[in-house]
Design a protein around this motif. Sequence first.
Motif, short mmCIF file in Angstrom:
data_model
loop_
_atom_site.label_atom_id
_atom_site.label_comp_id
_atom_site.label_asym_id
_atom_site.label_seq_id
_atom_site.Cartn_x
_atom_site.Cartn_y
_atom_site.Cartn_z
N ALA A 120 -20.89 12.87 87.99
CA ALA A 120 -22.23 13.02 87.41
C ALA A 120 -22.81 14.39 87.79
CB ALA A 120 -23.15 11.90 87.90
N ARG A 121 -22.55 14.86 89.00
CA ARG A 121 -23.03 16.18 89.44
C ARG A 121 -22.46 17.28 88.55
NH1 ARG A 121 -20.36 19.86 91.99
NH2 ARG A 121 -18.74 18.43 92.71
N THR A 122 -21.17 17.20 88.23
CA THR A 122 -20.59 18.25 87.40
C THR A 122 -21.11 18.19 85.97
OG1 THR A 122 -18.60 16.97 86.82
CG2 THR A 122 -18.51 18.34 88.81
N VAL A 123 -21.37 17.00 85.47
CA VAL A 123 -21.99 16.86 84.14
C VAL A 123 -23.40 17.43 84.17
CG1 VAL A 123 -22.74 15.22 82.36
CG2 VAL A 123 -20.54 14.88 83.51
N CYS A 124 -24.11 17.21 85.28
CA CYS A 124 -25.45 17.76 85.45
C CYS A 124 -25.42 19.28 85.42
CB CYS A 124 -26.06 17.25 86.76
SG CYS A 124 -27.79 17.70 86.99
N ARG A 125 -24.44 19.87 86.09
CA ARG A 125 -24.33 21.34 86.09
C ARG A 125 -24.08 21.86 84.68
NH1 ARG A 125 -26.83 23.65 90.20
NH2 ARG A 125 -25.96 23.12 92.20
N ARG A 126 -23.25 21.14 83.90
CA ARG A 126 -23.02 21.57 82.52
C ARG A 126 -24.30 21.47 81.71
NH1 ARG A 126 -18.40 18.98 80.56
NH2 ARG A 126 -19.62 17.07 80.44
N ALA A 127 -25.04 20.38 81.88
CA ALA A 127 -26.31 20.24 81.17
C ALA A 127 -27.25 21.38 81.53
CB ALA A 127 -26.95 18.88 81.49
#
Length: 189
Positions: free
Chosen positions: A127-134
Amino acid sequence: MRIYTRRGDAGETDLIGGPRVGKCHPRVEAFGSVDELNAALGWVLAGCENDAISSALITVQHRLFDLGARLAAVEPDAAAGGGVEACLRAEVREMEAAMDKASGVLPPLKAFVLPGGCELSSRLHLARTVCRRAERRVVELAGQVPVEPQIAVYLNRLSDLLFVLARLANHDAGAGDVRWKPTESPPPA
């Protein structure tokens, strides 16, 4: 009520209060990445038995829906959630306080940490890496059109919080951090 409209079959979608754009438009990439983050948090919550983490992440999911609506709107005031800026500022302070509190429990970081450990930690890291992409997609969009700056701040702090929660999940599970071990140069021949 039918869920399908067939309006997007040609690769376009409607913006709130605006024109139809391609589904690869930077605005669609931004709110789509926020939606993906929300789904990743749903997956985190499906495997989370920690009430404090669950409660915090459910609040985050609601806020991400607000952000998605604001990013999908050509004029942010056309989207729901008019008090989002002040709410985001307050929630950023709450995330910082939660991270500060966790720092009192967690061992100090002395190396880079790999995603892994217990299942909850692994889900939080994803979820953290998806957050960084967002966050990257929102910053990219902000380079082209006006975007409320507090949205990027919120996503930046949220990724930090997810990192700390991942460490906390490993700590609580007795797994500890998975430390990165850099590849050493081979000895000269």
